[in-house]
Design a protein around this motif. Sequence first.
Motif, mmCIF file in Angstrom:
data_model
loop_
_atom_site.group_PDB
_atom_site.id
_atom_site.type_symbol
_atom_site.label_atom_id
_atom_site.label_comp_id
_atom_site.label_asym_id
_atom_site.label_seq_id
_atom_site.Cartn_x
_atom_site.Cartn_y
_atom_site.Cartn_z
ATOM 1 N N GLY A 1 0.790 -1.222 0.000
ATOM 2 C CA GLY A 1 0.000 0.000 0.000
ATOM 3 C C GLY A 1 0.823 1.273 0.000
ATOM 4 N N LEU A 2 2.104 1.165 -0.288
ATOM 5 C CA LEU A 2 2.982 2.333 -0.341
ATOM 6 C C LEU A 2 3.051 2.855 -1.766
ATOM 7 C CD1 LEU A 2 5.901 0.909 1.810
ATOM 8 C CD2 LEU A 2 4.195 2.588 2.524
ATOM 9 N N PRO A 3 3.291 4.145 -1.938
ATOM 10 C CA PRO A 3 3.440 4.652 -3.304
ATOM 11 C C PRO A 3 4.735 4.125 -3.918
ATOM 12 C CG PRO A 3 3.937 6.372 -1.718
ATOM 13 C CD PRO A 3 3.428 5.197 -0.935
ATOM 14 N N PRO A 4 4.751 3.927 -5.233
ATOM 15 C CA PRO A 4 5.968 3.397 -5.864
ATOM 16 C C PRO A 4 7.137 4.364 -5.799
ATOM 17 C CG PRO A 4 4.291 3.879 -7.506
ATOM 18 C CD PRO A 4 3.658 4.072 -6.162
ATOM 19 N N LYS A 5 6.844 5.657 -5.795
ATOM 20 C CA LYS A 5 7.906 6.652 -5.714
ATOM 21 C C LYS A 5 7.706 7.467 -4.446
ATOM 22 C CE LYS A 5 7.333 8.867 -9.595
ATOM 23 N NZ LYS A 5 7.551 9.671 -10.806
ATOM 24 N N SER A 6 8.797 7.826 -3.805
ATOM 25 C CA SER A 6 8.739 8.664 -2.619
ATOM 26 C C SER A 6 8.458 10.108 -3.017
ATOM 27 C CB SER A 6 10.063 8.609 -1.852
ATOM 28 O OG SER A 6 10.329 7.299 -1.449
ATOM 29 N N LYS A 7 7.855 10.839 -2.095
ATOM 30 C CA LYS A 7 7.617 12.254 -2.341
ATOM 31 C C LYS A 7 8.932 13.005 -2.274
ATOM 32 C CE LYS A 7 3.072 13.605 -0.780
ATOM 33 N NZ LYS A 7 2.360 14.420 0.202
ATOM 34 N N LEU A 8 9.013 14.083 -3.032
ATOM 35 C CA LEU A 8 10.180 14.948 -2.948
ATOM 36 C C LEU A 8 10.137 15.708 -1.628
ATOM 37 C CD1 LEU A 8 10.198 16.462 -6.540
ATOM 38 C CD2 LEU A 8 11.667 14.669 -5.644
ATOM 39 N N PHE A 9 11.296 16.028 -1.100
ATOM 40 C CA PHE A 9 11.375 16.728 0.178
ATOM 41 C C PHE A 9 10.661 18.068 0.106
ATOM 42 C CE2 PHE A 9 13.557 19.448 3.285
ATOM 43 C CZ PHE A 9 13.251 18.733 4.429
ATOM 44 N N ALA A 10 10.789 18.767 -1.009
ATOM 45 C CA ALA A 10 10.133 20.070 -1.166
ATOM 46 C C ALA A 10 8.608 19.926 -1.068
ATOM 47 C CB ALA A 10 10.518 20.694 -2.499
ATOM 48 N N ALA A 11 8.067 18.837 -1.603
ATOM 49 C CA ALA A 11 6.621 18.613 -1.525
ATOM 50 C C ALA A 11 6.188 18.348 -0.084
ATOM 51 C CB ALA A 11 6.219 17.450 -2.420
ATOM 52 N N VAL A 12 7.012 17.624 0.655
ATOM 53 C CA VAL A 12 6.701 17.351 2.059
ATOM 54 C C VAL A 12 6.724 18.648 2.861
ATOM 55 C CG1 VAL A 12 7.490 16.154 4.143
ATOM 56 C CG2 VAL A 12 7.555 14.990 1.938
ATOM 57 N N ILE A 13 7.703 19.491 2.623
ATOM 58 C CA ILE A 13 7.788 20.787 3.316
ATOM 59 C C ILE A 13 6.573 21.649 2.981
ATOM 60 C CG2 ILE A 13 9.083 22.965 3.394
ATOM 61 C CD1 ILE A 13 10.340 20.783 5.043
ATOM 62 N N ASP A 14 6.182 21.685 1.712
ATOM 63 C CA ASP A 14 5.010 22.469 1.314
ATOM 64 C C ASP A 14 3.746 21.971 2.023
ATOM 65 O OD1 ASP A 14 6.601 24.002 -0.336
ATOM 66 O OD2 ASP A 14 6.049 22.902 -2.171
ATOM 67 N N ASP A 15 3.598 20.656 2.129
ATOM 68 C CA ASP A 15 2.448 20.090 2.841
ATOM 69 C C ASP A 15 2.480 20.484 4.313
ATOM 70 O OD1 ASP A 15 1.628 18.900 0.497
ATOM 71 O OD2 ASP A 15 2.340 16.890 1.055
ATOM 72 N N ILE B 1 8.797 28.920 10.521
ATOM 73 C CA ILE B 1 8.718 27.765 9.612
ATOM 74 C C ILE B 1 8.914 28.223 8.177
ATOM 75 C CG2 ILE B 1 7.150 26.020 8.684
ATOM 76 C CD1 ILE B 1 5.959 25.870 11.547
ATOM 77 N N ARG B 2 8.261 29.312 7.783
ATOM 78 C CA ARG B 2 8.413 29.816 6.412
ATOM 79 C C ARG B 2 9.838 30.295 6.160
ATOM 80 N NH1 ARG B 2 3.051 33.404 6.531
ATOM 81 N NH2 ARG B 2 1.528 31.811 5.999
ATOM 82 N N ARG B 3 10.485 30.853 7.166
ATOM 83 C CA ARG B 3 11.843 31.400 7.004
ATOM 84 C C ARG B 3 12.853 30.299 6.707
ATOM 85 N NH1 ARG B 3 16.318 32.080 9.996
ATOM 86 N NH2 ARG B 3 15.380 31.247 11.864
ATOM 87 N N VAL B 4 12.736 29.170 7.360
ATOM 88 C CA VAL B 4 13.720 28.111 7.187
ATOM 89 C C VAL B 4 13.407 27.175 6.030
ATOM 90 C CG1 VAL B 4 14.430 28.123 9.590
ATOM 91 C CG2 VAL B 4 12.634 26.577 8.870
ATOM 92 N N SER B 5 12.209 27.286 5.459
ATOM 93 C CA SER B 5 11.875 26.406 4.330
ATOM 94 C C SER B 5 12.525 26.941 3.059
ATOM 95 C CB SER B 5 10.371 26.300 4.154
ATOM 96 O OG SER B 5 9.830 27.516 3.712
ATOM 97 N N PRO B 6 12.891 26.042 2.153
ATOM 98 C CA PRO B 6 13.569 26.471 0.913
ATOM 99 C C PRO B 6 12.678 27.233 -0.019
ATOM 100 C CG PRO B 6 13.311 24.065 0.960
ATOM 101 C CD PRO B 6 12.759 24.617 2.232
#
Length: 104
Positions: A63-77, A99-104
Amino acid sequence: MDGARYLEDGKLTVFRRAGTYYARLRLSPGKYVTRSLKTTVEENAVQLGRRLLFQLEHRTEQGLPPKSKLFAAVIDDYIAYRERDHAHGKTSAGMLRQIRRVSP
């Protein structure tokens, strides 16, 4: 894809590009993933391609996705989650700025 080898009932295609072998894996009809096998030896490429196919099938079975999420997508979420918390009064404005300051 000249010289491509179609294996595992067409789920796996091993082909060569610029001297290096690649695997093209069919996840579902019309949905593919291409990965470098990082080898120049065809026998090793076939073995690595099969191993990669079985790993992706195993992830799908669990039940896992075949590809992992990108780190940037996880940060945005995470930022969106914290913004919702801030709107409900659970996260302070200072914490949200931090949080916004340290995110890329």
